[in-house]
Design a protein around this motif. Structure first.
Motif, mmCIF file in Angstrom:
data_model
loop_
_atom_site.group_PDB
_atom_site.id
_atom_site.type_symbol
_atom_site.label_atom_id
_atom_site.label_comp_id
_atom_site.label_asym_id
_atom_site.label_seq_id
_atom_site.Cartn_x
_atom_site.Cartn_y
_atom_site.Cartn_z
ATOM 1 N N UNK A 6 0.657 -1.100 0.110
ATOM 2 C CA UNK A 6 -0.077 0.399 -0.262
ATOM 3 C C UNK A 6 1.304 1.185 -0.233
ATOM 4 N N UNK A 7 0.063 2.431 -0.303
ATOM 5 C CA UNK A 7 0.967 3.752 0.058
ATOM 6 C C UNK A 7 1.877 3.915 1.497
ATOM 7 N N UNK A 8 0.848 3.684 2.217
ATOM 8 C CA UNK A 8 1.395 3.683 3.629
ATOM 9 C C UNK A 8 2.554 3.081 3.974
ATOM 10 N N UNK A 9 2.428 1.532 3.175
ATOM 11 C CA UNK A 9 4.148 0.543 3.615
ATOM 12 C C UNK A 9 5.441 1.273 2.646
ATOM 13 N N UNK A 10 4.979 1.814 1.265
ATOM 14 C CA UNK A 10 5.957 3.083 0.638
ATOM 15 C C UNK A 10 6.352 3.958 1.349
ATOM 16 N N UNK A 11 5.479 4.150 2.309
ATOM 17 C CA UNK A 11 5.630 5.661 3.600
ATOM 18 C C UNK A 11 6.718 5.204 4.132
ATOM 19 N N UNK A 12 7.006 4.092 4.439
ATOM 20 C CA UNK A 12 6.661 3.857 6.057
ATOM 21 C C UNK A 12 8.473 2.878 5.405
ATOM 22 N N UNK A 13 8.492 2.823 4.595
ATOM 23 C CA UNK A 13 10.119 1.487 4.244
ATOM 24 C C UNK A 13 10.522 3.169 4.405
ATOM 25 N N UNK A 14 10.261 3.952 3.044
ATOM 26 C CA UNK A 14 11.237 4.867 2.449
ATOM 27 C C UNK A 14 11.404 6.441 3.613
ATOM 28 N N UNK A 15 10.485 6.369 3.894
ATOM 29 C CA UNK A 15 10.785 7.474 5.738
ATOM 30 C C UNK A 15 12.006 7.103 6.173
ATOM 31 N N UNK A 16 12.689 6.150 7.038
ATOM 32 C CA UNK A 16 13.655 6.023 7.445
ATOM 33 C C UNK A 16 15.007 5.987 7.004
ATOM 34 N N UNK A 17 14.947 5.879 5.238
ATOM 35 C CA UNK A 17 15.984 5.277 4.484
ATOM 36 C C UNK A 17 16.438 7.272 4.548
ATOM 37 N N UNK A 18 15.547 8.220 4.006
ATOM 38 C CA UNK A 18 15.470 9.192 3.211
ATOM 39 C C UNK A 18 15.923 10.190 5.071
ATOM 40 N N UNK A 19 15.761 9.927 5.629
ATOM 41 C CA UNK A 19 15.723 10.522 6.873
ATOM 42 C C UNK A 19 17.411 10.900 7.026
ATOM 43 N N UNK A 20 17.365 9.257 7.357
ATOM 44 C CA UNK A 20 18.128 8.987 7.905
ATOM 45 C C UNK A 20 19.789 9.616 6.783
ATOM 46 N N UNK A 21 19.538 9.083 5.537
ATOM 47 C CA UNK A 21 20.140 10.052 4.841
ATOM 48 C C UNK A 21 20.616 11.427 4.677
ATOM 49 N N UNK A 22 19.378 12.068 4.970
ATOM 50 C CA UNK A 22 19.646 13.721 5.301
ATOM 51 C C UNK A 22 20.524 13.918 6.853
ATOM 52 N N UNK A 23 20.227 12.673 7.713
ATOM 53 C CA UNK A 23 20.641 12.977 9.237
ATOM 54 C C UNK A 23 22.203 12.837 8.856
ATOM 55 N N UNK A 24 22.588 11.791 8.190
ATOM 56 C CA UNK A 24 24.330 11.646 7.938
ATOM 57 C C UNK A 24 24.932 12.524 7.180
ATOM 58 N N UNK A 25 24.608 13.670 6.639
ATOM 59 C CA UNK A 25 25.538 14.640 5.531
ATOM 60 C C UNK A 25 24.411 15.837 6.036
ATOM 61 N N UNK A 26 23.489 16.158 7.443
ATOM 62 C CA UNK A 26 23.100 17.468 7.276
ATOM 63 C C UNK A 26 24.277 18.568 8.664
ATOM 64 N N UNK A 27 25.543 17.704 9.369
ATOM 65 C CA UNK A 27 26.077 18.418 9.712
ATOM 66 C C UNK A 27 25.487 18.689 10.930
ATOM 67 N N UNK A 28 24.815 18.133 11.804
ATOM 68 C CA UNK A 28 23.988 18.414 13.185
ATOM 69 C C UNK A 28 22.943 19.080 12.571
#
Length: 601
Positions: free
Chosen positions: A245-267
């Motif tokens: 479902x679309x909710x499963x797409x969101x739940x899968x990709x949200x932590x991936x993209x959040x963690x990508x941003x956090x890895x390079x957000x310099x705090x």
């Protein structure tokens, strides 16, 4: 010793003092301190200070060296004195006393300076991109891009996705942007197209049973360039999933993209959960489907306060029930000077002006001021203030008419107010999903409904909803929603996706409503249409723009600042001289004749 280097220019430390070394790199700058020469030698890894005194056998050659010459330097590592240590440089505790210099490549007079990164016209930077890429900021941006892509790949693989490469030479798509066409030498008069996206191929991979696909995919679209979009080509993190479902797409990709941003957000803070905002709500609150949530302003409907009021312009507009008055609250904006500036800005945007009220303290009470306040009276003015939660020193601006016509301007006004009043927190990444997009929109030019976003999306309610909306008329079709979503960060769309339409009858009906026949659907989307006859699973996915994500993470103003060899804003590659004319022999081989446009008088 190695022919060119024993160490990189970023490697030497205090423990290397007393050793001999060989370095190779570019001359960042040359300084003459009373007859002693200092060269800052730079390579991909860092910078080392080289000292050449008059007693060195390399001194006479060093006197001829200029910026951006490529050198090999042998010398002895020495400790800097306490007062000359450079804390800002990893190699700042040492310097190398040169004993031998070899010129590996002399440089002509530079068309743009690397040291100091002074401003140069963009066309100059693009023509000499190989020099521009030596600059620290751009070099770092490109390395960040490489690291972001590597990080995305790792996280996708950890989430159970497999990387597949889809074809580059494909069929032209009748939907979406303009294709880049590639003439076939073997099949005269026929053309391949470069893929606008791997959309149909990734759906076919789901039909083929691969379950979870991803790719860092090159995409090609013959579109006009913008600051947030490269002309011609771009890259996206493309993905598709089966039985979701679309909710499963969101739940899968949200932590991936959040963690990508956090890895390079310099705090910098990154949204821990992404708000899910329906499209209609995003338009009503922010005037756009790409809201910058760092801006705290949310617009509100203030129609009731102007209905039947003394401000006849708005009151007459509201006699038409399709019209409304939207309020844009402006905390701390309560001065006539600021309100006048906003009014002038609106006129510069082609509007007649921007109505406003500002509040100030009078005799111990909060009172409204400005032309609108005088026309509607203190009771309505106070009701507006209460609704918007404003105080003395605050203001509100008002836009009236049909929201379909003014929403975009209202959204721009919200952005202008937030920026001018410095209400926007620049040092954070706010991400949200925009969901429930309209399936169709009205095409004014052709006087019919057309797909609003992605023709391969599943309408909410499926075939039954499509048929019911078609029977009810164009308004019902335009109100039909799709399982379609965008991911937005700081005012930029960084990803788009949907649950796909995998049922042949639904696919045909959706296109028939836009004017295509079943035969045209079968001809133009034959691969998908045939595949859907053989047990296509429910599937969905999305694509995230690599260029835009890296642009945001680097704090760049343009995607050209995070791409290796981009074209300019006229879609010209100034460095390689592309596009260029083909030779007569090439055209003959392809059986193509160029028909130049008529000369303009």
């Amino acid at each position: 010793m190695h022919r060119y280097r024993s160490h990189t220019c970023g490697a030497l430390r205090a423990e290397d003092v007393g050793n001999t070394t060989r370095l190779s790199g570019w001359v960042h700058r040359v300084r003459d301190h009373g007859g002693v020469l200092f060269i800052d030698l730079r390579d991909h890894y860092g910078m080392t200070q080289i000292v050449i005194d008059p007693n060195s056998p390399a001194f006479s050659l060093a006197e001829t060296v200029r910026s951006e010459w490529c050198l090999r330097i042998d010398g002895k590592v020495k400790a800097r004195t306490a007062e000359t240590i450079n804390e800002g440089l990893p190699t700042g505790e040492i310097e190398v006393f040169a004993t031998e210099i070899e010129v590996l490549g002399a440089s002509a007079e530079l068309p743009l300076q690397v040291f100091g990164e002074p401003e140069f016209p963009e066309d100059t930077r693009l023509r000499y991109r190989f020099l521009d890429l030596r600059r620290e900021t751009l070099h770092a941006n490109i390395m960040t891009r490489t690291q972001v892509v590597r990080d995305m790949r790792r996280r996708m693989e950890d989430a159970g996705f497999n990387e597949f490469q889809t074809p580059i030479l494909t069929a032209s798509s009748p939907e979406g942007a303009r294709d880049f066409l590639v003439p076939s030498r073997i099949h005269h008069g026929q053309f391949y197209a470069l893929p606008q996206a791997p959309q149909q191929y990734k759906q076919l991979l789901m039909v083929a049973g691969f379950d979870r696909y991803f790719q860092i995919a090159p995409c090609f679209r013959d579109e006009d360039p913008r600051a947030d979009r490269l002309p011609g080509e771009f890259y996206q993190l493309d993905l598709e999933m089966s039985f979701v479902t679309q909710e499963e797409v969101w739940d899968t990709m949200e932590p991936i993209l959040r963690d990508v941003f956090e890895a390079f957000a310099e705090g910098k803070p990154v949204s821990q959960t992404f708000r899910r905002i329906p499209y209609a709500e995003a338009i009503r609150l922010y005037g756009t489907d790409k809201p910058d949530l760092r801006n705290p302003i949310e617009m509100q409907d203030a129609s009731e306060h102007f209905r039947g009021s003394g401000f006849k312009v708005f009151a007459r507009m509201l006699e038409d029930e399709a019209n409304a008055v939207w309020a844009i609250p402006a905390k701390t904006g309560g001065s006539r000077a600021f309100c006048d500036r906003m009014n002038s800005w609106a006129q510069g945007e082609g509007q007649p002006g921007l109505g406003y009220i500002f509040w100030r303290e009078e005799d111990g009470a909060v009172a409204g001021a400005g032309p609108l306040a005088k026309n509607i009276g203190p009771e309505r003015t106070e009701a507006i203030r209460q609704q918007l939660g404003l105080e003395a020193g605050d203001a509100a601006f008002f836009v009236a008419g049909n929201p379909k016509g003014f929403a975009a301007f209202a959204g721009n006004a919200r952005t202008q107010v937030g920026t001018e009043l410095k209400l926007v927190d620049e040092d954070r990444f706010e991400l949200c999903w925009i969901v429930d997009f309209p399936f169709y929109e009205w095409d004014e030019e052709n006087k019919r409904v057309d797909f609003s976003h992605n023709p391969f999306s599943m309408p909410q309610g499926g075939l039954e909803a499509l048929e019911a909306a078609q029977a009810a008329g164009d308004e019902a079709l335009i109100n039909l929603k799709a399982y379609q979503y965008d991911l937005v960060c700081n005012g930029y769309e960084i990803a788009s996706g949907s649950i796909r339409n995998q049922l042949p009858d639904v696919m045909v009906k959706a296109f028939e409503i836009t004017g295509k026949t079943r035969e045209e659907v079968e001809e133009q989307f034959g691969g998908l249409y045939r595949a859907f006859q053989y047990g296509a699973p429910p599937h969905g996915g999305m694509a995230a723009g690599v260029d835009r994500i890296v642009m945001l993470l680097c704090g760049a103003k343009s995607v050209r600042e995070v791409a290796l060899f981009p074209m300019n804003q006229q879609a010209v590659d100034l460095m390689m001289g592309s596009p260029a004319t083909a030779s007569a022999a090439q055209l003959r081989e392809l059986n193509i004749r160029v028909n130049p446009p008529p000369a303009t008088s």
